[in-house]
Design an enzyme around this catalytic site. Structure first.
Site, PDB file in Angstrom:
ATOM      1  N   ALA A 148       0.838  -1.204   0.000  1.00 32.98           N
ATOM      2  CA  ALA A 148       0.000   0.000   0.000  1.00 32.98           C
ATOM      3  C   ALA A 148       0.870   1.250   0.000  1.00 32.98           C
ATOM      4  O   ALA A 148       1.133   1.858   1.046  1.00 32.98           O
ATOM      5  CB  ALA A 148      -0.953  -0.014   1.193  1.00 32.98           C
ATOM      6  N   LEU A 149       1.307   1.632  -1.195  1.00 30.64           N
ATOM      7  CA  LEU A 149       2.165   2.804  -1.366  1.00 30.64           C
ATOM      8  C   LEU A 149       1.404   3.921  -2.090  1.00 30.64           C
ATOM      9  O   LEU A 149       1.352   5.056  -1.627  1.00 30.64           O
ATOM     10  CB  LEU A 149       3.410   2.409  -2.175  1.00 30.64           C
ATOM     11  CG  LEU A 149       4.390   3.531  -2.514  1.00 30.64           C
ATOM     12  CD1 LEU A 149       5.120   4.006  -1.254  1.00 30.64           C
ATOM     13  CD2 LEU A 149       5.434   3.049  -3.552  1.00 30.64           C
TER      14      LEU A 149
ATOM     15  N   GLY B 241       1.231   8.520  -7.298  1.00 40.39           N
ATOM     16  CA  GLY B 241       1.505   7.228  -7.923  1.00 40.39           C
ATOM     17  C   GLY B 241       2.949   7.182  -8.386  1.00 40.39           C
ATOM     18  O   GLY B 241       3.807   6.558  -7.756  1.00 40.39           O
TER      19      GLY B 241
ATOM     20  N   THR C 218      -3.425  -3.948  -5.085  1.00 35.98           N
ATOM     21  CA  THR C 218      -3.657  -5.319  -5.545  1.00 35.98           C
ATOM     22  C   THR C 218      -4.031  -6.194  -4.353  1.00 35.98           C
ATOM     23  O   THR C 218      -3.366  -6.144  -3.317  1.00 35.98           O
ATOM     24  CB  THR C 218      -2.379  -5.865  -6.235  1.00 35.98           C
ATOM     25  OG1 THR C 218      -2.077  -5.023  -7.333  1.00 35.98           O
ATOM     26  CG2 THR C 218      -2.576  -7.296  -6.711  1.00 35.98           C
TER      27      THR C 218
ATOM     28  N   GLN D   9      -3.403  -9.430 -34.399  1.00 33.44           N
ATOM     29  CA  GLN D   9      -3.413  -9.146 -35.843  1.00 33.44           C
ATOM     30  C   GLN D   9      -3.386 -10.448 -36.659  1.00 33.44           C
ATOM     31  O   GLN D   9      -4.106 -10.579 -37.653  1.00 33.44           O
ATOM     32  CB  GLN D   9      -2.183  -8.273 -36.180  1.00 33.44           C
ATOM     33  CG  GLN D   9      -2.224  -7.658 -37.563  1.00 33.44           C
ATOM     34  CD  GLN D   9      -3.314  -6.588 -37.691  1.00 33.44           C
ATOM     35  OE1 GLN D   9      -3.807  -6.077 -36.695  1.00 33.44           O
ATOM     36  NE2 GLN D   9      -3.699  -6.294 -38.922  1.00 33.44           N
TER      37      GLN D   9
ATOM     38  N   GLY E 259      -6.685 -11.899 -36.926  1.00 31.90           N
ATOM     39  CA  GLY E 259      -7.693 -11.119 -37.647  1.00 31.90           C
ATOM     40  C   GLY E 259      -8.901 -10.843 -36.761  1.00 31.90           C
ATOM     41  O   GLY E 259      -8.753 -10.648 -35.545  1.00 31.90           O
TER      42      GLY E 259
ATOM     43  N   GLU F  42       3.893  -0.581 -11.058  1.00 32.04           N
ATOM     44  CA  GLU F  42       5.247  -0.706 -10.480  1.00 32.04           C
ATOM     45  C   GLU F  42       6.232   0.214 -11.212  1.00 32.04           C
ATOM     46  O   GLU F  42       7.402  -0.107 -11.391  1.00 32.04           O
ATOM     47  CB  GLU F  42       5.690  -2.175 -10.413  1.00 32.04           C
ATOM     48  CG  GLU F  42       4.712  -2.954  -9.545  1.00 32.04           C
ATOM     49  CD  GLU F  42       5.245  -4.182  -8.865  1.00 32.04           C
ATOM     50  OE1 GLU F  42       6.471  -4.371  -8.844  1.00 32.04           O
ATOM     51  OE2 GLU F  42       4.428  -4.946  -8.332  1.00 32.04           O
TER      52      GLU F  42
HETATM   53  N1  COS Z   1      17.138   2.001  -3.912  1.00 33.96           N
HETATM   54  C1  COS Z   1      17.507   2.581  -2.757  1.00 33.96           C
HETATM   55  N2  COS Z   1      17.352   3.897  -2.500  1.00 33.96           N
HETATM   56  C2  COS Z   1      16.795   4.649  -3.478  1.00 33.96           C
HETATM   57  C3  COS Z   1      16.395   4.104  -4.698  1.00 33.96           C
HETATM   58  C4  COS Z   1      16.585   2.727  -4.909  1.00 33.96           C
HETATM   59  N3  COS Z   1      16.233   2.134  -6.039  1.00 33.96           N
HETATM   60  N4  COS Z   1      15.885   5.096  -5.459  1.00 33.96           N
HETATM   61  C5  COS Z   1      15.955   6.225  -4.747  1.00 33.96           C
HETATM   62  N5  COS Z   1      16.518   5.936  -3.544  1.00 33.96           N
HETATM   63  C6  COS Z   1      16.802   6.893  -2.473  1.00 33.96           C
HETATM   64  C7  COS Z   1      17.682   8.024  -2.972  1.00 33.96           C
HETATM   65  O1  COS Z   1      19.041   7.691  -2.881  1.00 33.96           O
HETATM   66  C8  COS Z   1      17.311   9.157  -2.036  1.00 33.96           C
HETATM   67  O2  COS Z   1      18.004   8.958  -0.837  1.00 33.96           O
HETATM   68  P1  COS Z   1      18.439  10.213   0.121  1.00 33.96           P
HETATM   69  O3  COS Z   1      17.196  10.694   0.796  1.00 33.96           O
HETATM   70  O4  COS Z   1      19.403   9.616   1.104  1.00 33.96           O
HETATM   71  O5  COS Z   1      19.056  11.247  -0.761  1.00 33.96           O
HETATM   72  C9  COS Z   1      15.821   8.904  -1.778  1.00 33.96           C
HETATM   73  O6  COS Z   1      15.588   7.511  -2.070  1.00 33.96           O
HETATM   74  C10 COS Z   1      14.950   9.742  -2.651  1.00 33.96           C
HETATM   75  O7  COS Z   1      15.295   9.458  -3.995  1.00 33.96           O
HETATM   76  P2  COS Z   1      14.999  10.460  -5.176  1.00 33.96           P
HETATM   77  O8  COS Z   1      15.385  11.847  -4.766  1.00 33.96           O
HETATM   78  O9  COS Z   1      15.568   9.905  -6.414  1.00 33.96           O
HETATM   79  O10 COS Z   1      13.390  10.398  -5.216  1.00 33.96           O
HETATM   80  P3  COS Z   1      12.350  10.987  -6.231  1.00 33.96           P
HETATM   81  O11 COS Z   1      11.208  11.519  -5.473  1.00 33.96           O
HETATM   82  O12 COS Z   1      13.062  11.899  -7.199  1.00 33.96           O
HETATM   83  O13 COS Z   1      11.810   9.691  -6.996  1.00 33.96           O
HETATM   84  C11 COS Z   1      11.671   7.897  -8.568  1.00 33.96           C
HETATM   85  C12 COS Z   1      12.563   8.861  -7.758  1.00 33.96           C
HETATM   86  C13 COS Z   1      11.016   8.604  -9.720  1.00 33.96           C
HETATM   87  C14 COS Z   1      12.621   6.832  -9.104  1.00 33.96           C
HETATM   88  C15 COS Z   1      10.606   7.255  -7.672  1.00 33.96           C
HETATM   89  O14 COS Z   1       9.691   8.203  -7.225  1.00 33.96           O
HETATM   90  C16 COS Z   1       9.845   6.144  -8.332  1.00 33.96           C
HETATM   91  O15 COS Z   1      10.339   5.030  -8.488  1.00 33.96           O
HETATM   92  N6  COS Z   1       8.578   6.421  -8.699  1.00 33.96           N
HETATM   93  C17 COS Z   1       7.686   5.393  -9.215  1.00 33.96           C
HETATM   94  C18 COS Z   1       6.968   4.761  -8.105  1.00 33.96           C
HETATM   95  C19 COS Z   1       6.221   3.551  -8.553  1.00 33.96           C
HETATM   96  O16 COS Z   1       6.790   2.636  -9.111  1.00 33.96           O
HETATM   97  N7  COS Z   1       4.920   3.557  -8.267  1.00 33.96           N
HETATM   98  C20 COS Z   1       4.095   2.452  -8.562  1.00 33.96           C
HETATM   99  C21 COS Z   1       3.750   1.819  -7.249  1.00 33.96           C
HETATM  100  S1  COS Z   1       3.287   0.182  -7.346  1.00 33.96           S
HETATM  101  S2  COS Z   1       1.743   0.111  -8.490  1.00 33.96           S
END
Ligand code: COS
Length: 378
Positions: free
Chosen positions: A124-125, A131, A158, A335, A338, A362
């Site tokens: 639950a994220l 999202g 889910t 496709q 058909g 994800e």
């Molecule tokens: N593993 C470990 N740490 C991670 C990491 C990873 N894969 N990705 C980021 N971090 C850490 C960073 O190092 C940073 O740490 P510090 O606070 O020590 O600096 C912290 O997490 C924040 O990271 P960041 O600044 O990159 O975060 P953002 O808000 O910019 O987000 C993305 C980065 C876009 C990659 C992230 O928000 C993401 O994956 N979004 C998609 C979420 C998703 O998949 N949602 C669907 C849910 S399931 S249906």
């Protein structure tokens, strides 16, 4: 370089394939139509160890590793993608608890998840307005004596209406990614209710719901991982989850291509099977090639995770590439069929609907490209 599977990996693959083809595939159309996975399927997955493929044996898991998990996911998805996502999220939840939980949390949750006593675990994220950007979440957890009190709503969950346990992220500190903590909440918690059941294009057998938390009190011991440090837990879990979704997409693509080939050999136009036409042959050749490339990417990411290496970029590459390739493969399979491919008479119609979300959940394909490029530009 070694591209051979180990004996244990082959055994897991064969067991999953046997179950998928003998017991699950015959029910897949019904699962899609009735929007429910039968209990005996969930129990069957648990009996085969598929609810905790990469969870230690001491906690009730199969401890077979990440490559074996990917292989099993491909097999289950080739039979029923709805069942595959239920399995994927339960494995992800089990792994998060096994990796970050206290002994008490692991002893309480992992055996119940692996054995199927709890029919699923939920992650639950996401929230209605958080999202792709979970750092913007609004659900809060506030300390009140010996309890945390959780308030807010989650979306796109889910198995939200039948999971035994939820891994719930909530804000406990500053705005952004550094004020987020994680809690284990069991399904009977007072104040927790299941909201809207989404009417989805595909994966209709997998339930997707909202969750509402109204003053849900959990003991301090429900905190998973460090206070305010759980954004990273979500990111690490999603890195692994993306290997699962890549594998799911590959499985759906495999099934679609199999159906496309079979139909192309049977269907005759202008006096001969359409498989004799170059247009069809190229679709088949491209599809197999793209699926094999996807499989190599997914298995490499799985191998890296299994061997303790950083694998965020590789998991993102596998997920983005496999989900987009599998979409094209399913589209080509329709496709090839058909007009028949556009009807529920043929499974390719379901595969096309089911595969679509692998480019979204994800982490969308666009988010995967952010992860890949940030890693390259660091
Ligand atoms: N593993 C470990 N740490 C991670 C990491 C990873 N894969 N990705 C980021 N971090 C850490 C960073 O190092 C940073 O740490 P510090 O606070 O020590 O600096 C912290 O997490 C924040 O990271 P960041 O600044 O990159 O975060 P953002 O808000 O910019 O987000 C993305 C980065 C876009 C990659 C992230 O928000 C993401 O994956 N979004 C998609 C979420 C998703 O998949 N949602 C669907 C849910 S399931 S249906």
């Amino acid at each position: 370089m070694q591209l051979e599977l180990s004996e244990e990996q082959k055994l897991v693959q064969q067991a999953a394939r046997g179950f998928a083809q003998d017991r699950l595939a015959p029910l897949a159309a019904q699962i899609d139509r009735e929007e429910k996975i039968p209990d005996e399927i969930l129990s069957g997955l648990a009996e085969l160890g598929l609810f905790g493929v990469n969870v230690p044996e001491a906690l009730g898991g199969a401890e077979a590793g990440v490559v074996a998990y990917s292989l099993a996911m491909q097999e289950i998805a080739a039979a029923c993608a709805s069942t595959a996502v239920t399995m994927a999220v339960t494995n992800m939840v089990g792994e998060v608890i096994a990796a970050f939980g206290t002994d008490a949390q692991k002893q309480r949750c992992n055996p119940r998840l692996c054995s199927g006593e709890w029919r699923a675990g939920s992650f639950a994220l996401s929230e209605p307005e958080a999202g792709s950007d979970p750092g913007a979440m609004r659900t809060t957890a506030t300390l009140d004596g010996d309890h945390w009190v959780i308030d807010g709503s989650k979306q796109w969950i889910t198995s939200g209406d039948f999971a035994g346990v939820f891994v719930v992220w909530a804000r406990t500190g500053e705005e952004g990614t550094r004020g987020i903590s994680c809690f284990l909440v069991e399904s009977d918690a007072e104040g927790l209710s299941v909201g809207k059941h989404e009417e989805k294009m595909g994966l209709r057998g997998s339930s997707t719901t909202a969750l509402h938390f109204e003053g849900v009190r959990v003991p301090k011991s429900a905190l998973l991982g460090e206070l305010n440090g759980a954004f990273k837990i979500a990111m690490m879990a999603l890195d692994g989850g993306r290997i699962g979704i890549a594998s799911q997409a590959i499985g759906i693509g495999d099934a679609a291509l199999r159906e496309g080939i079979s139909y192309a050999k049977d269907r005759r136009t202008f006096g001969e099977p359409i498989a004799n036409r170059q247009a069809i042959q190229w679709m088949i050749a491209d599809s197999r090639t793209e699926l094999e490339a996807s499989r190599l990417l997914a298995l490499r990411a799985a191998w890296m995770k299994e061997n303790g290496q950083r694998f965020s970029r590789e998991a993102a590459m596998a997920k983005a590439y496999a989900s987009e390739a599998a979409w094209k493969v399913c589209d080509r399979a329709v496709q090839i069929h058909g007009g028949y491919g556009y009807t529920k008479e043929y499974a390719v119609e379901r595969y096309l609907r089911d595969v679509r979300v692998t480019r979204i959940y994800e982490g969308t394909s666009e988010i995967q490209r952010i992860v890949i490029s940030r890693d390259l530009l660091r």
